[in-house]
Design an enzyme around this catalytic site. Sequence first.
Site, PDB file in Angstrom:
ATOM      1  N   ALA A   1       0.984  -1.319   0.040  1.00 46.06           N
ATOM      2  CA  ALA A   1      -0.071   0.070   0.090  1.00 46.06           C
ATOM      3  C   ALA A   1       0.943   1.093  -0.118  1.00 46.06           C
ATOM      4  O   ALA A   1       2.258   1.172   0.335  1.00 46.06           O
ATOM      5  CB  ALA A   1      -0.868   0.043   1.267  1.00 46.06           C
TER       6      ALA A   1
ATOM      7  N   GLY B   1       0.851  -5.231   0.750  1.00 48.99           N
ATOM      8  CA  GLY B   1      -0.373  -5.401  -0.198  1.00 48.99           C
ATOM      9  C   GLY B   1      -0.097  -5.875  -1.559  1.00 48.99           C
ATOM     10  O   GLY B   1      -0.862  -6.379  -2.045  1.00 48.99           O
TER      11      GLY B   1
ATOM     12  N   GLU C   1      -0.164  -9.470  -0.893  1.00 48.10           N
ATOM     13  CA  GLU C   1      -1.689  -9.752  -0.954  1.00 48.10           C
ATOM     14  C   GLU C   1      -2.272  -9.655  -2.396  1.00 48.10           C
ATOM     15  O   GLU C   1      -3.178 -10.432  -2.524  1.00 48.10           O
ATOM     16  CB  GLU C   1      -2.343  -8.911   0.051  1.00 48.10           C
TER      17      GLU C   1
ATOM     18  N   GLU D   1       4.480  -5.186   7.247  1.00 47.52           N
ATOM     19  CA  GLU D   1       3.841  -4.171   7.442  1.00 47.52           C
ATOM     20  C   GLU D   1       3.993  -3.971   9.175  1.00 47.52           C
ATOM     21  O   GLU D   1       4.010  -2.958   9.790  1.00 47.52           O
ATOM     22  CB  GLU D   1       2.123  -4.424   7.731  1.00 47.52           C
TER      23      GLU D   1
HETATM   24  N1  CO8 Z   1       4.732   3.273  -0.394  1.00 49.03           N
HETATM   25  C1  CO8 Z   1       5.079   4.335  -0.888  1.00 49.03           C
HETATM   26  N2  CO8 Z   1       6.506   4.485  -1.659  1.00 49.03           N
HETATM   27  C2  CO8 Z   1       6.957   3.433  -1.544  1.00 49.03           C
HETATM   28  C3  CO8 Z   1       6.610   2.250  -1.080  1.00 49.03           C
HETATM   29  C4  CO8 Z   1       5.358   2.019  -0.460  1.00 49.03           C
HETATM   30  N3  CO8 Z   1       4.771   0.876   0.164  1.00 49.03           N
HETATM   31  N4  CO8 Z   1       7.658   1.375  -1.277  1.00 49.03           N
HETATM   32  C5  CO8 Z   1       8.533   1.769  -1.810  1.00 49.03           C
HETATM   33  N5  CO8 Z   1       8.383   3.237  -1.907  1.00 49.03           N
HETATM   34  C6  CO8 Z   1       9.012   4.599  -2.598  1.00 49.03           C
HETATM   35  C7  CO8 Z   1      10.060   4.793  -1.812  1.00 49.03           C
HETATM   36  O1  CO8 Z   1       9.586   5.864  -1.115  1.00 49.03           O
HETATM   37  C8  CO8 Z   1      11.091   5.382  -2.704  1.00 49.03           C
HETATM   38  O2  CO8 Z   1      10.517   6.753  -3.321  1.00 49.03           O
HETATM   39  P1  CO8 Z   1      11.607   7.824  -3.440  1.00 49.03           P
HETATM   40  O3  CO8 Z   1      12.644   7.421  -4.207  1.00 49.03           O
HETATM   41  O4  CO8 Z   1      10.820   9.084  -3.968  1.00 49.03           O
HETATM   42  O5  CO8 Z   1      12.127   8.189  -1.874  1.00 49.03           O
HETATM   43  C9  CO8 Z   1      11.150   4.427  -3.907  1.00 49.03           C
HETATM   44  O6  CO8 Z   1       9.921   3.627  -3.548  1.00 49.03           O
HETATM   45  C10 CO8 Z   1      12.114   3.463  -3.780  1.00 49.03           C
HETATM   46  O7  CO8 Z   1      12.244   2.777  -2.393  1.00 49.03           O
HETATM   47  P2  CO8 Z   1      13.449   2.458  -1.387  1.00 49.03           P
HETATM   48  O8  CO8 Z   1      14.409   3.650  -1.744  1.00 49.03           O
HETATM   49  O9  CO8 Z   1      13.129   2.175  -0.122  1.00 49.03           O
HETATM   50  O10 CO8 Z   1      14.247   1.339  -2.311  1.00 49.03           O
HETATM   51  P3  CO8 Z   1      15.190   0.121  -1.720  1.00 49.03           P
HETATM   52  O11 CO8 Z   1      15.516  -0.643  -2.751  1.00 49.03           O
HETATM   53  O12 CO8 Z   1      16.069   0.483  -0.836  1.00 49.03           O
HETATM   54  O13 CO8 Z   1      14.043  -0.750  -0.980  1.00 49.03           O
HETATM   55  C11 CO8 Z   1      11.896  -1.766  -0.167  1.00 49.03           C
HETATM   56  C12 CO8 Z   1      13.019  -1.521  -1.341  1.00 49.03           C
HETATM   57  C13 CO8 Z   1      12.572  -2.809   0.261  1.00 49.03           C
HETATM   58  C14 CO8 Z   1      10.712  -2.443  -1.198  1.00 49.03           C
HETATM   59  C15 CO8 Z   1      11.541  -0.423   0.393  1.00 49.03           C
HETATM   60  O14 CO8 Z   1      11.128   0.245  -0.413  1.00 49.03           O
HETATM   61  C16 CO8 Z   1      10.457  -0.862   1.371  1.00 49.03           C
HETATM   62  O15 CO8 Z   1      10.694  -1.650   2.354  1.00 49.03           O
HETATM   63  N6  CO8 Z   1       9.302  -0.361   1.133  1.00 49.03           N
HETATM   64  C17 CO8 Z   1       8.059  -0.448   2.005  1.00 49.03           C
HETATM   65  C18 CO8 Z   1       7.537  -1.886   2.068  1.00 49.03           C
HETATM   66  C19 CO8 Z   1       6.227  -1.929   3.125  1.00 49.03           C
HETATM   67  O16 CO8 Z   1       6.316  -1.907   4.082  1.00 49.03           O
HETATM   68  N7  CO8 Z   1       4.972  -2.398   2.520  1.00 49.03           N
HETATM   69  C20 CO8 Z   1       4.070  -2.439   3.214  1.00 49.03           C
HETATM   70  C21 CO8 Z   1       3.116  -1.371   3.111  1.00 49.03           C
HETATM   71  S1  CO8 Z   1       1.658  -1.310   4.384  1.00 49.03           S
HETATM   72  C22 CO8 Z   1       0.602  -2.198   3.532  1.00 49.03           C
HETATM   73  O17 CO8 Z   1       0.892  -3.032   2.202  1.00 49.03           O
HETATM   74  C23 CO8 Z   1      -0.657  -2.589   3.946  1.00 49.03           C
HETATM   75  C24 CO8 Z   1      -1.427  -3.512   3.158  1.00 49.03           C
HETATM   76  C25 CO8 Z   1      -2.902  -3.547   3.552  1.00 49.03           C
HETATM   77  C26 CO8 Z   1      -4.059  -3.043   2.468  1.00 49.03           C
HETATM   78  C27 CO8 Z   1      -3.420  -2.822   1.086  1.00 49.03           C
HETATM   79  C28 CO8 Z   1      -4.012  -1.489   0.245  1.00 49.03           C
HETATM   80  C29 CO8 Z   1      -3.477  -1.445  -1.002  1.00 49.03           C
END
Ligand code: CO8
Length: 261
Positions: free
Chosen positions: A65, A112, A115, A135
């Site tokens: 998400a 997500g 999921e 999450e």
């Molecule tokens: N949301 C928004 N932006 C994101 C997300 C995200 N989930 N994941 C990555 N990005 C963005 C980063 O902010 C970054 O943007 P910017 O370049 O502008 O700073 C860009 O993508 C690249 O990310 P990273 O620099 O962090 O890249 P890395 O290669 O270092 O890491 C990862 C990649 C491991 C994927 C890391 O980005 C990460 O951990 N992301 C978050 C993952 C996460 O926590 N996901 C769970 C989110 S909560 C959720 O999904 C709840 C689900 C319930 C309902 C579903 C509804 C849709």
Amino acid sequence: MSYELIEVSTQEAVGIIRLDRPKAYNALCNALVAELGQALDVFEADEAIGAIVLTGGEKVFAAGADIGEMLDREHADLFLDDFPYVKSHGWERLNNCRKPTIAAVSGFALGGGCEMAMACDIILASDTAKFGQPEVKIGTMPGAGGTQRLVRAIGKAKAMELCLTGRMMDAEEAEQAGLVCRVVPVDALMEEALTMAATIASHSRPVVMQIREAVEQAFETGLQAGLLFERRAFQATFNLADRKEGMSAFAEKRKPVFRHR
Ligand code: CO8
């Protein structure tokens, strides 16, 4: 129909949806999920489409998400919207899709994103795929099937570990655990997914739809009720001209020509 956050195409009887928000790692913002719902509406209504492939980029399927979009929201906002369902429609559309869906996953499928892959009927993974429910690391929990579908796919012990620690599992582990049907080299992912989808689409549509509904019953009901559902669905295939054609073609040593009736 024009889309900004997904790319939609067809290849013969296969509908293809590519999540296309690479700068945000395909984070599933409301607008993207809404577009997904619209594309699924179109493919479901199109008689020429027999299977759907949902994919992302090579580096990321979807990183979950959109955290930025959720940052300042309160419980009442999510509760009133019934997030992530009602407002974005796409999740319900994917959950209720009657045509077979294949998630072709390369790179990260997190939160997500994992999921969304699990909401599809089959997950085909590239050897670079990584699955997880991280999450917990950002102070929340799975909200679109992570605590339910993951348990059914890989069992309680592993699902509990992944959801509670936020650890990712690689493609090989995901295959051994039963989350994905197969792992293929990253360069071959789309070709393999499209071949699988084309094979499914070449079969009788009503038969395919009854098979997937019967398999779904295994998650919804007890064994005796599931066996009865299956038996009645099997018997119902004898109403179809395609059943007659399939068996006649076998007996006559020729390829069947299905008319999806
Ligand atoms: N949301 C928004 N932006 C994101 C997300 C995200 N989930 N994941 C990555 N990005 C963005 C980063 O902010 C970054 O943007 P910017 O370049 O502008 O700073 C860009 O993508 C690249 O990310 P990273 O620099 O962090 O890249 P890395 O290669 O270092 O890491 C990862 C990649 C491991 C994927 C890391 O980005 C990460 O951990 N992301 C978050 C993952 C996460 O926590 N996901 C769970 C989110 S909560 C959720 O999904 C709840 C689900 C319930 C309902 C579903 C509804 C849709």
